[in-house]
Enzyme design. Structure first.
Site, PDB file in Angstrom:
ATOM      1  N   CYS A 326       1.097  -1.290  -0.019  1.00 15.74           N
ATOM      2  CA  CYS A 326      -0.115   0.036   0.020  1.00 15.74           C
ATOM      3  C   CYS A 326       0.914   1.159   0.046  1.00 15.74           C
ATOM      4  CB  CYS A 326      -1.071  -0.015   1.178  1.00 15.74           C
ATOM      5  SG  CYS A 326      -0.168  -0.001   2.687  1.00 15.74           S
ATOM      6  N   GLU A 360      -1.728   1.023  -4.727  1.00 17.74           N
ATOM      7  CA  GLU A 360      -1.461  -0.174  -4.171  1.00 17.74           C
ATOM      8  C   GLU A 360      -0.967  -0.790  -5.227  1.00 17.74           C
ATOM      9  OE1 GLU A 360      -3.088  -3.151  -0.699  1.00 17.74           O
ATOM     10  OE2 GLU A 360      -3.560  -0.866  -1.051  1.00 17.74           O
TER      11      GLU A 360
END
Length: 368
Positions: A326, A360
């Site tokens: 992330c 992401e």
């Protein structure tokens, strides 16, 4: 009536800019062609939190401008799921005339699902009593009579009242399979349901024709573990947060998956156990024999801070490394180490957070 506007016409442009940015971040690495997985342009967030503003007899949701910190009224929130948007006005209108429900209410959190269930947490600057519980039960019944699958939680300082359950049951479609997941309030879940399904399908595709067992660190509620189990003889997964471990055990059982074992340990402790530096009673208590596993593949989905150097060195011991990140910046730092021994063979961008700078990423690494 106020709505937070999304300029959906700009969606593809912002996605293209992210794709360019992530390729620039990894320009020093030999990466294959970037696989880009788009989000729906609106109604993509499964979670939303709103402050509640009291103005005379009126009651409404507000958010704050992140730059100016000025508050603004929100009656609809197009980034959130349709389910959240459907419930928002009905909930606040139902609360408004009931003093026991509105008094000192300062925040409402929504957790929704693709499967149609929704959980509402109502946060108060006062202690809750039997009158609140009675009114909240009636509110829940009234909204469920309108067709919602709703549960309610009341929260105050050192206090939590749960009407029936503090979780939702989500169902994610992974290729031709449907997987069931328990998602608990205040525990980590993937915020974008549609993109979460694409991430699972990508991970399954990357690990087709795998041999041996899979080791997974930071497994959460077993989100990836359950989807990937079909590609491996066994899966051994670790997670530190107890609510996530409990959910993972539930999810293993409800999906009738018999080759996944979850142990509650930090990645750092597990590294020590794998390297024989320390013995851990919990492994013995759960009859986990680390030496019996034949793990050629490791899956990691670490927090934003990435992995520490010791964990990176341990991860290097596996022929294949699948890494979901992330935070591309800490992924890049980790790849400086992992790239000594492995090359990137798959490279993906998942647009979990449209219209924000957040990205992401997913990479598959194979030993050189």
């Amino acid at each position: 009536m106020t709505s937070t506007i999304l300029n959906t016409a700009d969606y593809q442009q912002q996605l293209d800019e992210k794709a360019e940015r992530i390729q620039n971040i990894f320009a020093d690495f030999d990466t294959p062609e970037l696989e880009v997985f788009a989000s729906p342009a609106e109604h993509y967030r499964m979670r939303a939190e709103f402050r509640v503003w009291h103005e005379g007899e009126d009651l409404f949701y507000i958010m704050f401008n992140q730059e100016t910190r000025e508050k603004y009224r929100v009656d609809q929130f197009p980034a959130a799921s349709r389910l959240i948007n459907d419930l928002m006005p009905m909930l606040v209108d139902a609360i408004k005339p009931i003093k026991a429900l509105r008094h000192k209410l300062f925040q409402v959190d929504f957790l929704s699902t693709l499967s149609g269930e929704i959980l509402v947490s109502m946060l108060y600057h006062r202690q809750l009593d039997d009158e609140w519980t009675a009114e909240a039960k009636q509110l829940k019944q009234r909204l469920n009579d309108e067709g919602f699958k709703l549960n309610i939680i009341g929260r105050a300082r050192k206090m939590k009242i749960v009407l029936d359950q503090d979780y939702v049951i989500e169902q994610l479609k992974v290729n031709d399979r449907t997987l069931t997941y328990k998602q608990v309030e205040n525990s980590f879940t993937q915020p974008n349901g549609e993109v979460a399904q694409k991430m699972l399908e990508w991970a399954v595709d990357c690990t087709q024709d795998s041999e041996g067992d899979l080791l997974e660190l930071y497994c959460g509620n077993g989100n990836f573990s359950l989807a990937l189990a079909q590609n491996f003889e066994r899966v051994l997964a670790t997670e530190l947060a107890k609510p996530s471990v409990d959910s993972a055990q539930y999810n293993i059982a409800v999906n009738n998956i018999d080759n996944v074992q979850i142990i509650r340990m930090s990645a750092e402790d597990f590294t020590d156990a794998m390297e024989g530096k320390r013995e851990f009673r919990r492994l013995k208590d759960q009859n986990v024999d680390l030496q019996s596993y034949n793990c050629n593949t490791i899956f990691v989905d670490p927090p934003r801070s990435g992995m520490d150097e010791g964990t990176c060195r341990m991860v290097q011991g596996y022929d294949r490394i699948m890494y979901i990140s992330c935070n591309p910046e800490t992924l890049k730092e980790n790849l400086d180490i992992l790239g000594e021994t492995h090359r990137i063979t798959r490279f993906a961008l998942f647009d979990q957070f449209p219209y924000t700078h957040h990205m992401e990423a997913g990479v598959l690494l194979e030993r050189k």
